[in-house]
Design an enzyme around this catalytic site. Structure first.
Site, PDB file in Angstrom:
ATOM      1  N   GLU A  40       0.799  -1.216   0.000  1.00 56.45           N
ATOM      2  CA  GLU A  40       0.000   0.000   0.000  1.00 56.45           C
ATOM      3  C   GLU A  40       0.836   1.272   0.000  1.00 56.45           C
ATOM      4  O   GLU A  40       0.314   2.343  -0.232  1.00 56.45           O
ATOM      5  CB  GLU A  40      -0.895   0.019   1.246  1.00 56.45           C
ATOM      6  CG  GLU A  40      -1.937  -1.078   1.209  1.00 56.45           C
ATOM      7  CD  GLU A  40      -2.877  -1.020   2.394  1.00 56.45           C
ATOM      8  OE1 GLU A  40      -2.437  -0.607   3.478  1.00 56.45           O
ATOM      9  OE2 GLU A  40      -4.043  -1.390   2.224  1.00 56.45           O
ATOM     10  N   VAL A  68      -2.679 -21.676 -13.964  1.00 60.87           N
ATOM     11  CA  VAL A  68      -1.639 -22.465 -14.633  1.00 60.87           C
ATOM     12  C   VAL A  68      -1.510 -23.765 -13.834  1.00 60.87           C
ATOM     13  O   VAL A  68      -1.271 -23.730 -12.625  1.00 60.87           O
ATOM     14  CB  VAL A  68      -0.289 -21.710 -14.618  1.00 60.87           C
ATOM     15  CG1 VAL A  68       0.824 -22.565 -15.192  1.00 60.87           C
ATOM     16  CG2 VAL A  68      -0.418 -20.394 -15.357  1.00 60.87           C
ATOM     17  N   LYS A  96       2.234  10.526   0.231  1.00 57.81           N
ATOM     18  CA  LYS A  96       3.245  10.037   1.179  1.00 57.81           C
ATOM     19  C   LYS A  96       4.520  10.869   1.017  1.00 57.81           C
ATOM     20  O   LYS A  96       5.115  10.901  -0.060  1.00 57.81           O
ATOM     21  CB  LYS A  96       3.545   8.555   0.904  1.00 57.81           C
ATOM     22  CG  LYS A  96       4.693   8.014   1.743  1.00 57.81           C
ATOM     23  CD  LYS A  96       4.979   6.543   1.455  1.00 57.81           C
ATOM     24  CE  LYS A  96       6.273   6.122   2.139  1.00 57.81           C
ATOM     25  NZ  LYS A  96       6.684   4.768   1.801  1.00 57.81           N
TER      26      LYS A  96
HETATM   27  C1  LIG Z   1       3.267  -7.931   4.503  1.00 59.72           C
HETATM   28  C2  LIG Z   1       3.614  -7.292   3.195  1.00 59.72           C
HETATM   29  C3  LIG Z   1       3.556  -5.902   3.078  1.00 59.72           C
HETATM   30  C4  LIG Z   1       3.910  -5.283   1.874  1.00 59.72           C
HETATM   31  N1  LIG Z   1       3.889  -3.929   1.791  1.00 59.72           N
HETATM   32  C5  LIG Z   1       4.363  -3.338   0.681  1.00 59.72           C
HETATM   33  C6  LIG Z   1       4.401  -1.937   0.560  1.00 59.72           C
HETATM   34  O1  LIG Z   1       3.968  -1.194   1.442  1.00 59.72           O
HETATM   35  N2  LIG Z   1       4.938  -1.409  -0.566  1.00 59.72           N
HETATM   36  C7  LIG Z   1       5.409  -2.179  -1.574  1.00 59.72           C
HETATM   37  O2  LIG Z   1       5.934  -1.649  -2.557  1.00 59.72           O
HETATM   38  N3  LIG Z   1       5.319  -3.505  -1.519  1.00 59.72           N
HETATM   39  C8  LIG Z   1       4.820  -4.105  -0.424  1.00 59.72           C
HETATM   40  N4  LIG Z   1       4.753  -5.454  -0.376  1.00 59.72           N
HETATM   41  C9  LIG Z   1       5.082  -6.237  -1.553  1.00 59.72           C
HETATM   42  C10 LIG Z   1       3.930  -6.146  -2.545  1.00 59.72           C
HETATM   43  O3  LIG Z   1       2.752  -6.618  -1.946  1.00 59.72           O
HETATM   44  C11 LIG Z   1       4.228  -6.956  -3.784  1.00 59.72           C
HETATM   45  O4  LIG Z   1       5.494  -6.643  -4.279  1.00 59.72           O
HETATM   46  C12 LIG Z   1       3.237  -6.640  -4.871  1.00 59.72           C
HETATM   47  O5  LIG Z   1       1.946  -6.765  -4.387  1.00 59.72           O
HETATM   48  C13 LIG Z   1       3.424  -7.547  -6.052  1.00 59.72           C
HETATM   49  O6  LIG Z   1       3.068  -8.840  -5.728  1.00 59.72           O
HETATM   50  P1  LIG Z   1       3.210  -9.961  -6.835  1.00 59.72           P
HETATM   51  O7  LIG Z   1       2.443  -9.539  -8.036  1.00 59.72           O
HETATM   52  O8  LIG Z   1       4.622 -10.300  -7.023  1.00 59.72           O
HETATM   53  O9  LIG Z   1       2.515 -11.232  -6.149  1.00 59.72           O
HETATM   54  P2  LIG Z   1       0.981 -11.494  -5.811  1.00 59.72           P
HETATM   55  O10 LIG Z   1       0.299 -10.287  -5.341  1.00 59.72           O
HETATM   56  O11 LIG Z   1       0.971 -12.708  -4.949  1.00 59.72           O
HETATM   57  O12 LIG Z   1       0.344 -11.859  -7.199  1.00 59.72           O
HETATM   58  C14 LIG Z   1       0.549 -13.108  -7.802  1.00 59.72           C
HETATM   59  C15 LIG Z   1      -0.309 -13.222  -9.029  1.00 59.72           C
HETATM   60  O13 LIG Z   1      -0.058 -14.472  -9.651  1.00 59.72           O
HETATM   61  C16 LIG Z   1      -1.286 -15.141  -9.883  1.00 59.72           C
HETATM   62  N5  LIG Z   1      -1.043 -16.582  -9.789  1.00 59.72           N
HETATM   63  C17 LIG Z   1      -0.369 -17.236  -8.829  1.00 59.72           C
HETATM   64  N6  LIG Z   1      -0.380 -18.575  -9.088  1.00 59.72           N
HETATM   65  C18 LIG Z   1      -1.057 -18.733 -10.249  1.00 59.72           C
HETATM   66  C19 LIG Z   1      -1.417 -19.857 -11.035  1.00 59.72           C
HETATM   67  N7  LIG Z   1      -1.103 -21.097 -10.701  1.00 59.72           N
HETATM   68  N8  LIG Z   1      -2.131 -19.638 -12.162  1.00 59.72           N
HETATM   69  C20 LIG Z   1      -2.483 -18.374 -12.528  1.00 59.72           C
HETATM   70  N9  LIG Z   1      -2.183 -17.271 -11.823  1.00 59.72           N
HETATM   71  C21 LIG Z   1      -1.470 -17.460 -10.695  1.00 59.72           C
HETATM   72  C22 LIG Z   1      -2.221 -14.630  -8.803  1.00 59.72           C
HETATM   73  O14 LIG Z   1      -3.570 -14.780  -9.219  1.00 59.72           O
HETATM   74  C23 LIG Z   1      -1.803 -13.177  -8.724  1.00 59.72           C
HETATM   75  O15 LIG Z   1      -2.456 -12.424  -9.719  1.00 59.72           O
HETATM   76  C24 LIG Z   1       4.334  -6.085   0.784  1.00 59.72           C
HETATM   77  C25 LIG Z   1       4.343  -7.466   0.899  1.00 59.72           C
HETATM   78  C26 LIG Z   1       3.993  -8.073   2.080  1.00 59.72           C
HETATM   79  C27 LIG Z   1       4.027  -9.576   2.182  1.00 59.72           C
END
Ligand SMILES: Cc1cc2nc3c(=O)[nH]c(=O)nc-3n(C[C@H](O)[C@H](O)[C@H](O)COP(=O)(O)OP(=O)(O)OC[C@H]3O[C@@H](n4cnc5c(N)ncnc54)[C@H](O)[C@@H]3O)c2cc1C
Length: 484
Positions: free
Chosen positions: A32, A168, A61
């Protein structure tokens, strides 16, 4: 982010982009808080700031306030700005150190325009006149990460990205070189591609589960491995900054959005239980909880190779260093910029992925060191976590930075540093890591003149900050979300 950025840069005549994600699995959705570089991303994608803020319930921010990190009762800050222009070519913290040695107790925060404005609860974008004290800062946003993902999805689809909601269930590798050949979806569809971006989150569906790339574990230095998050009703101060409060076994964030406040406790499972962490979080909310607490597990560290064969991991699939400085979304953005710079053709020259990985490792390690500094520079020994952090061994690269700063007040920056000198100085001084001496060239300036100059700077900052609108008024006037 990946689909939107690649669609913006790759020619649609020669490239087609598929975005495969699963509503059922969902996203982590707790990212966030951001850092100012996100403005460049939004700009490249043609996003209008006020439209995006309305759509994502966003607020502004100016930085982060840290409570109780170095000692219980201590408050320090890392805001997106400096401490004013250099004086006779010398960074202002050296002048401040001299006056401090002479008995002046003015906190260095008083020379940070965004900090003073933030603490007064005020916000406006930087002044156009670059000579003004009110121009030397940047800002970022707090937003609802789920809404931002949806907003970017629409942006990507508007540029021709084809989105599929599906899971997937299988990944096929080519026999000859182990490159990814195709994915199979739960619908039975087989999706072939030349290049795959793994943005599947902690599971690392392609980069780890299929390609077995390996992970470098940084738990020794960044020991928190769990988080519990819960939104609450908007109450208390509508701060234009994130609050990070150290707790017995970790730290707690508070992020004000337009429609609610985001809260989370990041903790180390060696020193507290999930139940206790959730209780601690719920006991300290400033409004009614709006959902059940949500638990997340993670291992701090990075993928051994971010780009492996024809797969590039971004986001949590690439690694996670914990959310202390809100660096994850930033790292996705810089990863995509680097990919656009080094984009491969069908030969997949390994020089490109090697260079990508070299730069990315440096970038990750610099941020890692910056985060470790927050923990290791504590003076606390009152709980097992803080005692561990105070006494743990640290990377040689960080040890060197601390030693140079302690010796002469300079910060030896390396390549691919996300954080420049004012950021390091904020944490060093905020956590009572003081240099043994200031830059001796400061003594070329008459001390009374220096005192008058800094007093004038402080007064100017305060007056300019007081003249800004309240953060809540600025948001209400320019970018209020319909439901807020
Ligand atoms: C506690 C916490 C606090 C955070 N706070 C911050 C913050 O303040 N600022 C910041 O910059 N970052 C923060 N982050 C990190 C941030 O949340 C992530 O970097 C960002 O949300 C990107 O996540 P992502 O897309 O890598 O993974 P995810 O949000 O997990 O997305 C994964 C995607 O892959 C898809 N997927 C997974 N498996 C499959 C499958 N088998 N088939 C099809 N689709 C699949 C899911 O549907 C989803 O769309 C925080 C993380 C955590 C854990």
């Amino acid at each position: 982010m990946a689909a939107a950025v690649l669609a913006r840069f790759l020619r649609p005549q020669s490239t087609s982009i598929r975005l495969i994600e699963s509503e059922e699995i969902g996203i982590v959705g707790v990212g966030e808080a951001t850092v100012p570089v996100i403005q460049a991303l939004n700009g490249l994608l043609g996003i209008d700031e006020r439209d995006f803020m309305r759509a994502t319930q966003a607020t502004f921010k100016l930085g982060i306030e840290f409570r109780d990190w170095s000692r219980v009762g201590n408050v320090h800050f890392h805001f997106f700005g400096d401490f004013g222009a250099p004086i006779e070519g010398i960074a202002p913290h050296h002048h401040w150190l001299k006056l401090r040695q002479l008995g002046d107790s003015t906190p260095i925060a008083d020379y940070s325009f965004p900090y003073v404005a933030g603490k007064l609860g005020r916000f406006a974008p930087p002044a156009g006149d670059s000579r003004s004290e009110a121009a030397s800062y940047k800002y970022a946003y707090h937003f609802d990460a789920g809404l931002y993902a949806r907003y970017l999805r629409a942006n990507a689809e508007g540029r021709g990205v084809q989105r599929t909601d599906g899971k997937v269930v299988d990944v096929q590798l080519r026999g000859e070189d182990g490159f990814i050949q195709a994915l199979t979806l739960d619908s039975g569809e087989r999706v072939e591609a030349d290049f795959f971006i793994d943005a599947s989150g902690f599971r690392g569906l392609l980069i780890e589960q299929a390609l077995k790339t390996g992970y470098e574990d940084w738990t020794h230095w960044l020991p928190c491995d769990r988080a519990v998050a819960v939104p609450c009703e908007r109450a208390g101060e509508f701060t234009p900054y994130t609050m990070s409060s150290a707790r017995a076994a970790g730290w707690q964030w508070r992020i004000p959005l337009q429609h609610r406040t985001g809260n989370g406790y990041v903790y180390c499972s060696r020193y507290t239980s999930d139940d206790e962490a959730a209780k601690n979080l719920l006991d300290t909310l400033d409004g009614r909880a709006l959902a059940e607490p949500r638990f997340l597990k993670f291992t701090t560290g990075r993928r051994k190779r971010f780009w492996n064969r024809n797969c590039l991991a971004v986001g949590l699939a690439a690694g996670f260093m914990e959310p202390l400085e809100s660096t994850s979304i930033q790292l996705i953005q810089t990863a995509l910029a680097r990919l656009v710079d080094l984009f491969p053709d069908s030969r997949f020259d390994p020089t490109l992925s090697d260079e990508y990985n070299r730069v990315s490792v440096n970038e990750f390690e610099r941020i890692r060191d910056f985060l470790i500094l927050h923990y290791c520079a504590t003076e606390r020994g009152d709980t097992p976590l803080w005692n561990y952090c105070r006494t743990m061994s640290i990377p040689a690269s960080l040890q060197h930075k601390i030693e140079v700063f302690r010796s002469c007040g300079r910060v030896p920056l390396l390549s691919e540093e996300s954080y420049q000198e004012p950021s390091w100085v904020s944490i060093f001084l905020g956590q009572h890591v003081y240099p043994g001496r200031y830059d001796p060239l400061v003594d070329n300036i008459d001390t009374d003149r220096l005192r008058r100059g800094l007093l004038h700077r402080r007064d100017t900052i305060r007056k300019l900050a007081q003249a800004l609108p309240a953060h809540s008024d600025f948001v209400a006037r320019h970018c209020a979300a319909a439901a807020a």
